[in-house]
Design an enzyme around this catalytic site. Structure first.
Site, PDB file in Angstrom:
ATOM      1  N   GLU A   1       2.790   3.383   2.526  1.00  0.00           N
ATOM      2  CA  GLU A   1       4.189   2.927   2.435  1.00  0.00           C
ATOM      3  C   GLU A   1       4.678   2.843   0.996  1.00  0.00           C
ATOM      4  OE1 GLU A   1       1.564   1.112   2.898  1.00  0.00           O
ATOM      5  OE2 GLU A   1       1.799  -0.961   2.220  1.00  0.00           O
TER       6      GLU A   1
ATOM      7  N   HIS B   1      -2.031   2.742  -0.102  1.00  0.00           N
ATOM      8  CA  HIS B   1      -0.837   2.247   0.589  1.00  0.00           C
ATOM      9  C   HIS B   1       0.123   3.402   0.876  1.00  0.00           C
ATOM     10  CE1 HIS B   1      -1.501  -2.101   0.301  1.00  0.00           C
ATOM     11  NE2 HIS B   1      -2.186  -1.795  -0.782  1.00  0.00           N
TER      12      HIS B   1
ATOM     13  N   CYS C   1      -5.337  -0.580   3.603  1.00  0.00           N
ATOM     14  CA  CYS C   1      -5.907  -1.402   2.528  1.00  0.00           C
ATOM     15  C   CYS C   1      -6.865  -2.440   3.104  1.00  0.00           C
ATOM     16  CB  CYS C   1      -4.801  -2.025   1.683  1.00  0.00           C
ATOM     17  SG  CYS C   1      -5.420  -2.679   0.115  1.00  0.00           S
TER      18      CYS C   1
END
Lengths: 251, 199
Positions: free
Chosen positions: B183, B181, B79
């Site tokens: 994650e 993202h 990001c």
């Protein structure tokens, strides 16, 4: 093209899920971590946790819960309830929340939105609006719908976005709990008023209500609680139906 | 060992949890000394380009991240962390990025900003951590700025915003940045992190 998001919402009190009804395959339907994980595995795109007591005494329990949630959730989640300051938000974000939901506190003190966006970026700031009425004069309510303010929903949404809200969670108080469909006209009206994503909430009683929402509005997401709580409908079921109807979803 | 650069920006907890989940060992690094034991580095980030670059420059972290990259070891920016790998950003005119990838960061245009939610990522298959998959899996985005590499070959993947395709992964060889993202992108994201851990 962005996929339309399906967001189950869980009400939390004292670190436990409120409205605990029987939920298949869970040892403990009141455990938010287990339930959240079941939602993620069942196709949820995102989750929303609302601390309905939002009392100071329960705060440490909520923070600990967020920490536990972030260890098992690999999808984004919003936490709301009782956020009145940058510090309240910081605690939740540090514990692992992705976004912060604010409602009553922002109506009381709109600069809160500016402060939160300034510190964490507007993508972290979700403004929740409890709307009474569905017409052009629909009013903003606070304290979970118990107090009606003089603000109209669209004006407040516009002002909030200017201050720093990165997303609007629009909950129709009229439609909420009735399970007879989302407040389509109101949703579309708010979308016209702002350039940030709008999440529609209140009224979902079936998978088809989501199809109606996405086929008749440009809502980015649909949020619901009760329809998912008994486990008879999963986010996956909803998205499968949406896909069949030609709506872009993540499956 | 993966070093996760700690410069006070955003939510490192989620990234750490994802790495734990797939069994990759990691540690926070905030000084050059911490890097000695790392074979890989992740530059995470949520926030403002200016604030992030100021911290990274003043602490000397920008310099050792650059040196680490020049040694040929893998770096992944996530990001804002991806945007910082470029030279400049419209978000912070005049601020110099780490500059490992030629190009700049521009503000998104279009009807709805931020670009928030799940979107399909179409990889061109030129980098091993971004598999070329006809299904174009969905990843989770939350951003208002996007990388614009100077060299078109440095664009590794794109996503369709309805009006236009934007570049969402940049890189060359050992340096890669992703706008989404991983994650927070479910199974697709965890697999990407696993591939980074092996590359």
């Amino acid at each position: 093209m962005l996929a339309r998001r399906i967001i189950p919402c869980l009400d939390i009190r004292g670190g436990r899920v409120v409205k605990g009804v029987a939920f298949k395959n869970l040892r403990d339907a009141g455990d938010p971590v287990e339930r959240a994980k079941a939602y993620m595995d069942g196709g949820a795109d995102e989750l929303c946790f609302l601390d309905v007591t939002a009392s100071i005494e329960d705060r440490p329990l909520l923070i600990e819960l967020v920490r536990k949630l972030s260890r098992v959730l690999f999808i984004p989640f919003t936490v709301g309830g009782g956020v009145r300051s940058v510090n309240d938000a910081k605690e939740l974000l540090r514990a692992g929340a992705d976004k912060i939901g604010v409602n009553t506190a922002a109506v009381a003190r709109p600069e809160l939105l500016e402060e939160l966006a300034g510190h964490f970026g507007n993508q972290c700031v979700v403004l929740s609006i409890d709307a009474l009425g569905q017409g052009i004069d629909a009013k903003v309510t606070t304290h979970g719908g118990r107090e009606v303010t003089g603000r109209t929903v669209c004006d407040w949404a516009r002002e909030a976005v200017e201050l720093g809200a990165g997303e609007i969670l629009l909950n129709s108080v009229d439609a909420d709990g009735a399970r007879s469909g989302f407040a389509i006209d109101l949703v579309e009206r708010v979308i016209d008023a702002v350039r940030v994503p709008v999440i529609a909430s209140g009224g979902a009683g079936s998978a088809n209500d989501f199809a109606e929402l996405f086929m008749h509005t440009r809502a980015h997401a649909g949020l619901a609680a009760s329809i998912f709580h008994d486990g008879s409908t999963t986010p996956y079921d909803v998205k499968k139906l949406l896909q069949d109807k030609g709506v872009e979803v993540r499956l | 060992m993966i070093g996760v650069v700690d410069y006070g920006a955003g939510n490192l907890q989620s990234l750490g949890n994802a790495l734990d989940h797939i069994g990759l060992s990691w540690q926070l690094v905030d000084s050059a000394g911490d890097l000695a034991s790392c074979e890989r580095v992740i530059l995470p980030g949520v926030g403002h380009f200016r604030a992030a670059m100021e911290t990274l420059s003043q602490s000397g972290q920008a310099a050792w991240v650059a040196a680490f990259a020049k040694s040929g070891k893998p770096i992944l920016g996530i990001c804002l962390g991806a945007q910082l790998l470029l030279e400049s950003s419209e978000e912070a005119p005049g601020v110099v990025g780490i500059g490992l990838i030629p190009g700049r960061v521009r503000k998104l245009t279009g009807e709805t900003i931020p670009h928030m939610g799940w979107n399909r990522v179409r990889s061109n298959g030129s980098h091993p951590i971004l598999e070329s998959d006809e299904q174009a899996p969905h990843f989770y985005f939350a951003h208002s700025y996007v990388c614009e590499p100077g060299d078109p070959d440095a664009s590794l993947a794109v996503t369709d915003r309805g009006t236009d395709d934007v570049c969402v992964a940049v890189g060359c060889e050992n340096v890669v940045g992703v706008q989404f993202h991983p994650e927070k992108s479910g199974v697709a994201g965890l697999s990407l992190l696993e591939r980074f851990g092996r590359c």
